[in-house]
Design a protein around this motif. Structure first.
Motif, short mmCIF file in Angstrom:
data_model
loop_
_atom_site.label_atom_id
_atom_site.label_comp_id
_atom_site.label_asym_id
_atom_site.label_seq_id
_atom_site.Cartn_x
_atom_site.Cartn_y
_atom_site.Cartn_z
N ALA A 117 -11.88 -3.54 -3.57
CA ALA A 117 -11.54 -4.44 -2.47
C ALA A 117 -10.22 -4.09 -1.80
O ALA A 117 -9.80 -4.77 -0.88
CB ALA A 117 -11.48 -5.88 -2.99
N ASN A 118 -9.56 -3.04 -2.25
CA ASN A 118 -8.24 -2.72 -1.72
C ASN A 118 -7.91 -1.26 -2.01
O ASN A 118 -8.63 -0.59 -2.76
CB ASN A 118 -7.19 -3.64 -2.34
N THR A 119 -6.84 -0.79 -1.42
CA THR A 119 -6.33 0.56 -1.69
C THR A 119 -5.77 0.64 -3.11
O THR A 119 -5.18 -0.31 -3.62
CB THR A 119 -5.23 0.90 -0.67
N THR A 120 -5.97 1.78 -3.73
CA THR A 120 -5.37 2.08 -5.03
C THR A 120 -4.08 2.86 -4.80
O THR A 120 -4.11 3.92 -4.15
CB THR A 120 -6.32 2.91 -5.91
N TYR A 121 -2.97 2.37 -5.33
CA TYR A 121 -1.68 3.04 -5.16
C TYR A 121 -1.25 3.65 -6.49
O TYR A 121 -1.19 2.96 -7.52
CB TYR A 121 -0.61 2.05 -4.68
N VAL A 184 -7.32 5.89 -1.78
CA VAL A 184 -6.30 6.21 -2.78
C VAL A 184 -5.06 6.72 -2.07
O VAL A 184 -5.15 7.57 -1.17
CB VAL A 184 -6.81 7.26 -3.79
N VAL A 185 -3.90 6.18 -2.44
CA VAL A 185 -2.62 6.61 -1.87
C VAL A 185 -1.70 7.02 -3.02
O VAL A 185 -1.49 6.24 -3.95
CB VAL A 185 -1.98 5.48 -1.04
N LEU A 186 -1.20 8.24 -2.94
CA LEU A 186 -0.22 8.73 -3.91
C LEU A 186 1.14 8.81 -3.24
O LEU A 186 1.24 9.30 -2.10
CB LEU A 186 -0.62 10.10 -4.45
N ILE A 187 2.17 8.33 -3.91
CA ILE A 187 3.50 8.26 -3.33
C ILE A 187 4.52 8.85 -4.29
O ILE A 187 4.52 8.54 -5.49
CB ILE A 187 3.90 6.81 -2.99
N SER A 188 5.40 9.69 -3.74
CA SER A 188 6.51 10.21 -4.52
C SER A 188 7.66 10.45 -3.56
O SER A 188 7.65 9.95 -2.42
CB SER A 188 6.11 11.51 -5.24
N CYS A 189 8.66 11.20 -4.00
CA CYS A 189 9.75 11.56 -3.10
C CYS A 189 9.45 12.90 -2.44
O CYS A 189 8.84 13.79 -3.04
CB CYS A 189 11.07 11.65 -3.85
N TYR A 190 9.87 13.02 -1.21
CA TYR A 190 9.67 14.25 -0.45
C TYR A 190 10.69 15.27 -0.94
O TYR A 190 11.91 15.01 -0.93
CB TYR A 190 9.86 13.95 1.03
N THR A 191 10.23 16.42 -1.40
CA THR A 191 11.12 17.35 -2.09
C THR A 191 12.21 17.93 -1.20
O THR A 191 13.26 18.32 -1.69
CB THR A 191 10.31 18.50 -2.72
N LYS A 197 13.57 10.33 1.76
CA LYS A 197 12.20 10.21 2.24
C LYS A 197 11.21 10.16 1.10
O LYS A 197 11.45 10.72 0.03
CB LYS A 197 11.84 11.38 3.17
N ASN A 198 10.09 9.51 1.36
CA ASN A 198 8.92 9.55 0.48
C ASN A 198 7.85 10.44 1.10
O ASN A 198 7.73 10.52 2.32
CB ASN A 198 8.32 8.15 0.29
N VAL A 199 7.08 11.08 0.24
CA VAL A 199 5.86 11.75 0.70
C VAL A 199 4.69 10.86 0.30
O VAL A 199 4.67 10.26 -0.77
CB VAL A 199 5.71 13.17 0.07
N VAL A 200 3.73 10.73 1.22
CA VAL A 200 2.57 9.86 1.01
C VAL A 200 1.30 10.68 1.24
O VAL A 200 1.11 11.25 2.33
CB VAL A 200 2.60 8.65 1.97
N VAL A 201 0.46 10.73 0.24
CA VAL A 201 -0.81 11.45 0.33
C VAL A 201 -1.93 10.41 0.31
O VAL A 201 -2.03 9.62 -0.65
CB VAL A 201 -0.98 12.43 -0.85
#
Length: 207
Positions: A117-121, A184-191, A197-201
């Motif tokens: 029912a929603n995005t998976t983070y 599906v959304v994966l989040i980390s820091c932008y290298t 900044k964060n990187v978001v896939v």
């Protein structure tokens, strides 16, 4: 949503307000997001050998808590552990996952699979000065690549839609927090700018 940050590590994630994204309400094993794929029947032709043949699209496993995520193109294959944002995290709209090489599923939002029912983070730390699995998300060439999310119900296949960067202090206002079942959304820091900044896939179910 809270932000993800850590001293010595590069992982800061800003969360959208908790009331902006409805919780799944089903708990880790049963909550989640998308609509099940209904098997489709191939029309039969009288007298033909295929008159009784039935072609079915595979039905994805029922929505369940993620336990692992892998992206072969990024040489990423990590276990996923549950992480529930605290009241302080939600109030500050920032979150710091545990300082490990694991990935963490934000339990307040969606779970992957049929009936989601929603995005998976899923979040994790990029590490400053050493190799780490989530460092490899900062790569736009991942668009179109396969993602596998494993749950207790089975393996789910996704395809990367986008790799984007966001300022950490504005990520909480991003449309990545919109309710999209079984995304599906994966989040980390932008290298290249781990502290700013964060990187978001983002990834959608594979066709």
């Amino acid at each position: 949503m809270p932000a993800v940050a850590a001293a010595g590590l590069a992982a800061a994630l800003f969360l959208a307000p908790s009331n902006a994204v409805p919780p799944t309400g089903g708990g880790p094993p049963t909550g989640g997001g998308s609509t099940a794929v209904v098997p489709s029947l191939v029309p039969s032709t009288a007298g033909s050998p295929s008159a009784t043949a039935v072609a079915r699209k595979p039905v994805p496993p029922l929505a369940a808590a993620p336990t692992a995520v892998s992206i072969a193109a990024a040489d990423l294959n990590v276990r996923v552990l549950p992480l529930t944002p605290t009241a302080d995290d939600l109030a500050s709209e920032s979150l710091v996952p545990p300082l490990t090489l694991d990935a963490y599923w934000l339990t307040s939002y969606g779970v992957p699979g049929a009936g989601s029912a929603n995005t998976t983070y899923i979040v994790g730390h990029s590490w400053d000065g050493r190799d780490a699995p989530f460092n490899r998300l900062s790569d736009e060439s991942l668009v179109g690549k396969a993602v596998t999310v494993t749950t207790a119900k089975g393996a789910l296949k996704y395809v990367v839609d986008s790799v984007t960067t966001h300022d950490k202090n504005t990520l909480k206002d991003s449309d990545i927090w919109n309710v999209v079942p079984n995304r599906v959304v994966l989040i980390s820091c932008y290298t290249e700018d781990p502290w700013g900044k964060n990187v978001v896939v983002t990834a959608s179910p594979a066709p």
